[in-house]
Scaffold this motif. Structure first.
Motif, PDB file in Angstrom:
ATOM      1  N   HIS A 155       0.868  -1.182   0.000  1.00 25.34           N
ATOM      2  CA  HIS A 155       0.000   0.000   0.000  1.00 25.34           C
ATOM      3  C   HIS A 155       0.900   1.226   0.000  1.00 25.34           C
ATOM      4  N   TYR A 156       0.562   2.210  -0.789  1.00 23.02           N
ATOM      5  CA  TYR A 156       1.397   3.401  -0.847  1.00 23.02           C
ATOM      6  C   TYR A 156       0.523   4.651  -0.884  1.00 23.02           C
ATOM      7  N   TYR A 157       1.094   5.746  -0.487  1.00 23.21           N
ATOM      8  CA  TYR A 157       0.507   7.047  -0.767  1.00 23.21           C
ATOM      9  C   TYR A 157       1.607   8.089  -0.784  1.00 23.21           C
ATOM     10  N   LEU A 158       1.433   9.035  -1.714  1.00 27.15           N
ATOM     11  CA  LEU A 158       2.394  10.103  -1.921  1.00 27.15           C
ATOM     12  C   LEU A 158       1.658  11.434  -1.856  1.00 27.15           C
ATOM     13  N   TYR A 159       2.342  12.468  -1.375  1.00 23.69           N
ATOM     14  CA  TYR A 159       1.732  13.787  -1.246  1.00 23.69           C
ATOM     15  C   TYR A 159       2.198  14.717  -2.351  1.00 23.69           C
ATOM     16  N   GLY A 160       1.264  15.548  -2.824  1.00 26.11           N
ATOM     17  CA  GLY A 160       1.586  16.577  -3.795  1.00 26.11           C
ATOM     18  C   GLY A 160       1.099  17.922  -3.297  1.00 26.11           C
ATOM     19  N   ILE A 161       1.857  18.961  -3.589  1.00 29.58           N
ATOM     20  CA  ILE A 161       1.461  20.333  -3.258  1.00 29.58           C
ATOM     21  C   ILE A 161       1.531  21.131  -4.546  1.00 29.58           C
ATOM     22  N   PHE A 162       0.432  21.767  -4.880  1.00 30.06           N
ATOM     23  CA  PHE A 162       0.375  22.609  -6.061  1.00 30.06           C
ATOM     24  C   PHE A 162      -0.058  24.004  -5.618  1.00 30.06           C
TER      25      PHE A 162
ATOM     26  N   SER B  77      -2.814   7.590  -3.767  1.00 30.67           N
ATOM     27  CA  SER B  77      -2.700   6.369  -2.970  1.00 30.67           C
ATOM     28  C   SER B  77      -3.026   5.161  -3.815  1.00 30.67           C
ATOM     29  N   THR B  78      -2.879   3.994  -3.225  1.00 30.48           N
ATOM     30  CA  THR B  78      -3.217   2.747  -3.884  1.00 30.48           C
ATOM     31  C   THR B  78      -4.683   2.772  -4.314  1.00 30.48           C
ATOM     32  N   ASP B  79      -5.523   3.381  -3.486  1.00 33.33           N
ATOM     33  CA  ASP B  79      -6.964   3.372  -3.720  1.00 33.33           C
ATOM     34  C   ASP B  79      -7.436   4.385  -4.752  1.00 33.33           C
ATOM     35  N   ASP B  80      -6.900   5.620  -4.688  1.00 29.97           N
ATOM     36  CA  ASP B  80      -7.461   6.690  -5.516  1.00 29.97           C
ATOM     37  C   ASP B  80      -6.574   7.926  -5.466  1.00 29.97           C
ATOM     38  N   LEU B  81      -7.070   8.982  -6.071  1.00 31.94           N
ATOM     39  CA  LEU B  81      -6.424  10.283  -6.068  1.00 31.94           C
ATOM     40  C   LEU B  81      -7.340  11.229  -5.315  1.00 31.94           C
TER      41      LEU B  81
END
Length: 122
Positions: free
Chosen positions: A44-51, A63-67
């Motif tokens: 399982h993974y999740y990554l953070y983005g800042i725009f 994440s593994t599940d969704d955006l």
């Protein structure tokens, strides 16, 4: 964590750029794992983005599940000439809210390193 700067007139392009950075980071990290890590069933993974456009701040989780992303109006800092002269308290509150989210994301990444190997996020 991926950070992208956007132009106020091209907000959608900034979102897409950040999502592509997150996808690329995921695939790069995936390639660096050992075969044992890559084929775990509990992967399982999740990554953070800042725009950000400087006045609008958007936070994205891939994440593994969704955006997932914050609403477009949730994190704003009014940097108009009028606000800079007359409404400094509003600017302080906006900055404090945005910095609070960023600090929370960084704290989450630090605690991820303390988890057992089988529970770590990328």
């Amino acid at each position: 964590m991926c950070i992208a700067e956007g132009k106020p007139r091209n907000v959608e392009i900034g979102y897409l750029q950040n999502i592509m950075q997150l996808e690329s980071a995921y695939h790069t990290n995936k390639k660096k794992r050992t075969a044992d890590q890559a084929f775990r069933s509990d992967d399982h993974y999740y990554l953070y983005g800042i725009f950000s456009t400087a006045t609008e701040w958007n936070f994205i989780i891939l994440s593994t599940d969704d955006l997932y992303c914050t609403s477009k109006s949730e994190y704003q800092i009014n940097l108009s000439k009028t606000a800079l002269k007359e409404d400094l308290e509003s600017i302080r509150k906006g900055v404090k809210k945005v910095i609070g989210v960023i600090v929370g994301l960084l704290k989450d990444r630090v605690t991820a390193c303390d988890e057992p190997e089988s529970k770590r996020r990328l």
